[in-house]
Write an enzyme that holds these catalytic residues in place. Structure first.
Site, mmCIF file in Angstrom:
data_model
loop_
_atom_site.group_PDB
_atom_site.id
_atom_site.type_symbol
_atom_site.label_atom_id
_atom_site.label_comp_id
_atom_site.label_asym_id
_atom_site.label_seq_id
_atom_site.Cartn_x
_atom_site.Cartn_y
_atom_site.Cartn_z
ATOM 1 N N SER A 1 39.525 38.939 30.569
ATOM 2 C CA SER A 1 40.347 38.353 31.629
ATOM 3 C C SER A 1 39.508 37.391 32.456
ATOM 4 O O SER A 1 38.283 37.487 32.497
ATOM 5 C CB SER A 1 40.916 39.454 32.536
ATOM 6 O OG SER A 1 39.881 40.130 33.212
ATOM 7 N N LYS B 1 48.617 37.664 43.006
ATOM 8 C CA LYS B 1 48.032 39.002 43.030
ATOM 9 C C LYS B 1 48.510 39.820 44.223
ATOM 10 O O LYS B 1 48.557 41.044 44.153
ATOM 11 C CB LYS B 1 46.510 38.933 43.002
ATOM 12 C CG LYS B 1 45.852 38.335 44.235
ATOM 13 C CD LYS B 1 44.350 38.617 44.268
ATOM 14 C CE LYS B 1 43.639 38.068 43.071
ATOM 15 N NZ LYS B 1 42.190 38.358 43.111
ATOM 16 N N HIS C 1 38.439 48.787 35.845
ATOM 17 C CA HIS C 1 38.284 47.451 36.411
ATOM 18 C C HIS C 1 36.965 47.412 37.166
ATOM 19 O O HIS C 1 36.607 48.364 37.842
ATOM 20 C CB HIS C 1 39.454 47.098 37.334
ATOM 21 C CG HIS C 1 39.576 45.628 37.576
ATOM 22 N ND1 HIS C 1 38.740 44.953 38.433
ATOM 23 C CD2 HIS C 1 40.410 44.692 37.056
ATOM 24 C CE1 HIS C 1 39.055 43.669 38.436
ATOM 25 N NE2 HIS C 1 40.063 43.479 37.610
ATOM 26 N N LYS D 1 51.106 37.917 38.896
ATOM 27 C CA LYS D 1 50.674 36.880 39.828
ATOM 28 C C LYS D 1 51.856 36.404 40.655
ATOM 29 O O LYS D 1 52.974 36.334 40.134
ATOM 30 C CB LYS D 1 50.060 35.701 39.056
ATOM 31 C CG LYS D 1 48.786 36.031 38.306
ATOM 32 C CD LYS D 1 47.627 36.351 39.223
ATOM 33 C CE LYS D 1 46.341 36.593 38.462
ATOM 34 N NZ LYS D 1 45.206 36.920 39.343
#
Length: 459
Positions: A368, A168, A287, A166
């Site tokens: 997440s 991102k 993802h 982060k």
């Protein structure tokens, strides 16, 4: 045209279809548009999803009718519709005769999503017979391979503390690699956030060697192995492989510590299968960015997050994001633990079907979305175990002391739950976990009222 005489047989029994092993069964929530009968609309849906169209055609023969999809159960009051699809309907690879998910999706959730007589239809469960399981790749690597690299037992090796770099987007190569190093001093696993790849301000060929250098330095300093999940997502499969090959070349002797992240929902099944088949020695990190457009409970079309996770295991995902089951910032609820159970166990009960996986390797639940050390004990209690990968971006980089302290606080949260300890009492003996209360005070107030007095922070 009423096609129910051909495309519906409500005398069929589900247990007989399962025992026969020749059909993929799909359970939908379906509502016809006003003026259309439920059975008639269901039969039209099955026709459009298999061998039929809206009229009779002269080229249909008896063999064709033998591979019709059949509606075998309906309940208009609950909007339940179940269809049996013969295995022979689905396309097979020319190269090896195996099944392909694109063909399955094209039929079961293809043109039927735009039919004029259907208000909405959404898949809530799907059943695959043993033969179908055999004809899909399944995972080549699983969480046990991660545990082995980390020096843990390969059964019940426990929680893998991870993060997402982060912010991102917006970090240049040197700050990006520095952020990785800072986390790895306390944590196990780092993933690219899904938009991170080869931005002009952070070129892949510059940043990745720096990330690997950070990994080596953190390993030397801590004496512990570290893991990195590299985003190889691209429109072109050759571009994907170019990125993957560069990653393997860069990590060299530590290539086993490199996972490949693929945005499987926006990229499509072909991207997952390409990664699975071209790089079977790497952990394949699925993802699911974008999935909420159809999986959200507010969406009436498409399929659920449960179905997405289930088909990801078939394709060969080593791990897939499954949300936070109501404990983070994303949509979800406690019952979403059934998603994790379905992909990590050899057999499990879904919303409709009991699925056996016949020895197919498990897919890791990856947790997440707004998680931190304070939210984890409740999460583990709901799930019932900690054999997951958790990527906590804000939960690590938002820790008041350092990203490494944030990572340690995550591990301590797992140890707290595993020991059955009271989190407040546990915090008194574990500094990083205690400082998580000060790092995330809104969460602390909501989850642990009175924590300031109990931990002496008000003084």
């Amino acid at each position: 045209m009423d096609q129910s005489a051909r495309y519906a047989d409500l005398s069929l029994k589900e247990e007989d279809l399962i025992a026969g092993g020749k059909h993929i069964l799909v359970a939908y929530k379906m509502k016809p548009k006003a003026g259309h009968g439920y059975l008639e609309a269901s039969a039209h849906f099955a026709a459009e999803s298999s061998t039929g169209t809206n009229v009779e055609v002269s080229t249909t023969d008896d063999f064709t009718k033998g591979v019709d999809a059949l509606v075998y159960y309906i309940d208009e009051a609950t909007e339940d519709m179940r269809i049996a699809y013969p295995m022979d309907l689905f396309d097979r690879n020319v190269t090896d005769g195996r099944m392909m998910l694109v063909s399955v999706l094209t039929l079961i959730i293809g043109n039927n999503q735009g039919m004029g007589d259907i208000e909405h239809a959404k898949i809530h469960d799907i059943y695959f017979p043993e033969r179908a399981i055999q004809l899909f790749d399944g995972p080549s690597k699983d969480i046990s391979d991660m545990w082995r690299i980390l020096g843990r037992p390969i059964e019940n090796g426990g929680y893998i503390a991870g993060t997402i770099i982060k912010p991102k987007l917006g970090l240049r190569p040197e700050p990006f690699a520095a952020a990785a190093y800072q986390f790895w001093l306390g944590g196990d696993f780092i993933k690219n956030d899904e938009p991170q790849g080869n931005q002009v301000f952070c070129p892949l060929k510059k940043v990745l060697p720096l990330v690997y250098d950070s990994m080596k330095r953190a390993q030397d300093e801590t004496g512990q192995a570290k893991l990195f999940s590299m985003n190889i997502t691209a429109d072109d499969h050759y571009e994907m492989m170019a990125r993957a090959d560069f990653g393997l070349e860069t990590f060299g002797p530590d290539a086993d510590k490199l996972a490949f992240l693929v945005d499987g929902f926006v990229g499509g099944p072909g991207m997952i299968t390409t990664a699975r088949r071209q790089y079977p020695n790497q952990y394949l990190h699925y993802h699911r960015a974008g999935h909420g457009m159809i999986t959200s409970p507010s969406a009436k079309r498409g399929y659920t997050a449960f179905v997405l996770a289930k088909i990801s295991r078939l394709q060969g995902a080593s791990g897939i994001h499954v949300g936070t089951m109501g404990y983070g910032k994303m949509e979800g609820e406690g019952d979403d633990r059934n998603i994790a159970y379905m992909i990590e166990r050899d057999e499990a009960q879904g919303p409709v079907y009991f699925q056996k996986w016949y020895g197919m390797k498990p897919t890791t639940p990856i947790i997440s979305g707004g998680m931190n050390a304070l939210r984890l004990p409740g999460f583990f209690e709901n799930l019932g175990h900690g054999n997951v990968i958790n990527t906590a971006g804000g939960g690590s980089y938002g820790h008041i002391d350092s990203p490494a302290a944030g990572a340690i606080s995550l591990k301590q949260a797992y140890e707290c739950w595993k020991a059955g300890a009271d989190p407040i009492e546990f915090a008194k003996e574990h500094k990083e976990f205690a400082r998580a209360f000060e790092s995330f005070p809104k969460d602390a107030d909501a989850i642990f009222p009175g924590w300031r007095e109990k931990l002496g922070v008000h003084k």
